[in-house]
Design an enzyme around this catalytic site. Structure first.
Site, PDB file in Angstrom:
ATOM      1  N   PRO A 138      33.803  15.669  12.436  1.00  0.00           N
ATOM      2  CG  PRO A 138      32.251  17.367  12.345  1.00  0.00           C
ATOM      3  CD  PRO A 138      33.678  16.958  11.908  1.00  0.00           C
ATOM      4  CB  CYS A 139      32.190  10.887  10.983  1.00  0.00           C
ATOM      5  SG  CYS A 139      32.848   9.943  12.228  1.00  0.00           S
ATOM      6  CG  HIS A 140      29.963  13.442  16.262  1.00  0.00           C
ATOM      7  ND1 HIS A 140      31.187  13.942  16.043  1.00  0.00           N
ATOM      8  CD2 HIS A 140      29.151  14.287  16.743  1.00  0.00           C
ATOM      9  CE1 HIS A 140      31.299  15.130  16.364  1.00  0.00           C
ATOM     10  NE2 HIS A 140      30.031  15.361  16.923  1.00  0.00           N
TER      11      HIS A 140
END
Ligand SMILES: [Zn+2]
Length: 371
Positions: free
Chosen positions: A316-318
């Site tokens: 989850p780089c978001h």
């Protein structure tokens, strides 16, 4: 969000050339590979031969080309001649990149043409041709495994035009099944647009929105590294990620169990592993990540590793934002990042992850362990 009216309503609007649906949906005609506005003057296709898209971009990435009668990309007035010629050049060889030299050979001044294109369509010529190129390559992937499975069995003897486009992005098909290492490619529809998932028996290698910039390069790098070719199809891991993404978007669960095999340096692997410990709905800053890695000066390197993540959502780089709270770059577009965070906050209740609903992923993919 790609929320469409019921198919029956859209088909009715299509048949009636209902202007109130103008801009609400676009229609792809499977038998011709063309997409139209609902009000297109052309004879209407049968209901079973159409599919609907909420944006022209989605239709392009699904492999459809714009209709020459209703001009679904155009604003109210006709496209300037130069812009039309650019589109024609793309259609002549959708699988190729069109160079400035190529344009000059056509008697087109590249910078003028590009400027006009952008002003008229609101997207760059590069983005448009990329959409067509990726779209024609992805077309077969959308149709799924059955056709291709048969082709693998038959050694791809039946060459079709599609393979030209496909080859550019996904590599030349094997002459016999089992001859080369294969990654399976699956198209996954989500409320945020279509995603492409690539996996082999080891696990998931790539998960990206199909319109992500640089996707072709990511695929190319993957192919070179694994010395593999990519064929439309599915396997157990692709079935799993497909189901888990559905649960994620339905708000039922944010845990992912599909094994991940992302390629990266030891440092990148450590960043990606750490990213997976950020609870859904919460955000960390780059500097926070750097500190947790025991390397507070590595903020920039953390940012770069974040940007190199090829497994959207599952890594989850978001959930990473700037220290001042601003959202910043996201490969799939800032609007998606915002949507994902809002969605997770809504489901978890303002960032407080409830343990059973949005269980945090603790067992990272196999390759994360070896670093
Ligand atoms: Zn049309």
């Amino acid at each position: 969000m790609t929320k469409l009216p019921p198919a029956s309503a859209m088909y009715q609007a299509l048949v009636n050339r209902d202007t109130t649906y103008e801009g609400v949906f676009f229609v792809g005609v499977k038998t011709t590979g063309i997409f139209c506005r609902p009000t297109c003057p052309a004879r209407k296709p049968k209901a079973e031969n159409v599919e609907y898209f909420s944006s022209a971009g989605d239709a392009l990435f699904a492999g459809y080309r714009p209709c020459g009668r209703c001009h679904p990309l155009d604003k109210d007035k006709q496209a300037p001649e130069l812009v039309r010629r650019l589109c024609e050049a793309v259609e002549q060889s959708p699988s190729q990149k069109i160079s400035d030299a190529h344009l000059r050979a056509m008697g087109i001044d590249p910078s003028t043409a590009r400027r006009q294109f952008r002003r008229y369509y609101g997207m760059t010529f590069q983005a448009y041709s990329r959409a067509r190129r990726m779209g024609s390559a992805l077309h077969e992937i959308r149709r799924g495994e059955s056709v291709i499975g048969a082709q693998i069995d038959h050694g791809f003897e039946s060459a079709s035009g599609f393979w030209e486009a496909f080859k550019q992005v996904f590599g030349a098909p094997p002459s016999k099944a089992g001859q080369v290492r294969c990654l399976y490619a699956r198209w996954i529809d989500t409320p945020l647009g279509a995603m492409l998932a690539l996996a082999d028996n080891d696990g998931l290698h790539l998960l990206e929105f199909v319109d992500r910039r640089g996707l072709e390069n990511e695929i190319l790098k993957l192919r070179k590294r694994l010395k593999c070719i990519i064929v439309p199809g599915t396997n157990a891991h692709l079935d799993t990620i497909s189901a888990e993404l559905k649960n994620y978007f339905d708000g039922a669960s944010a845990s992912f169990t599909v094994p991940l095999v992302p390629a990266g340096s030891a440092f990148e692997q450590s960043v990606w592993k750490l990213l997976q410990t950020i609870p859904p709905g919460q955000t960390w800053s780059y500097s926070q990540l750097a500190r947790k890695l025991g390397n507070p000066n590595a903020t920039r390197a953390v940012g770069r590793a974040n940007g190199r993540n090829c497994l959207a959502i599952v890594i989850p780089c978001h959930r990473v934002i700037r220290a001042d709270g601003h959202l910043c770059g996201y490969g799939g577009g800032i609007w998606r990042k915002q949507w994902l965070l809002d969605h997770e906050r809504k489901v978890t209740g303002h960032g407080e992850a409830s343990p059973d609903l949005f269980a945090r992923r603790t067992s990272a993919g196999t390759s994360h362990a070896r670093r």
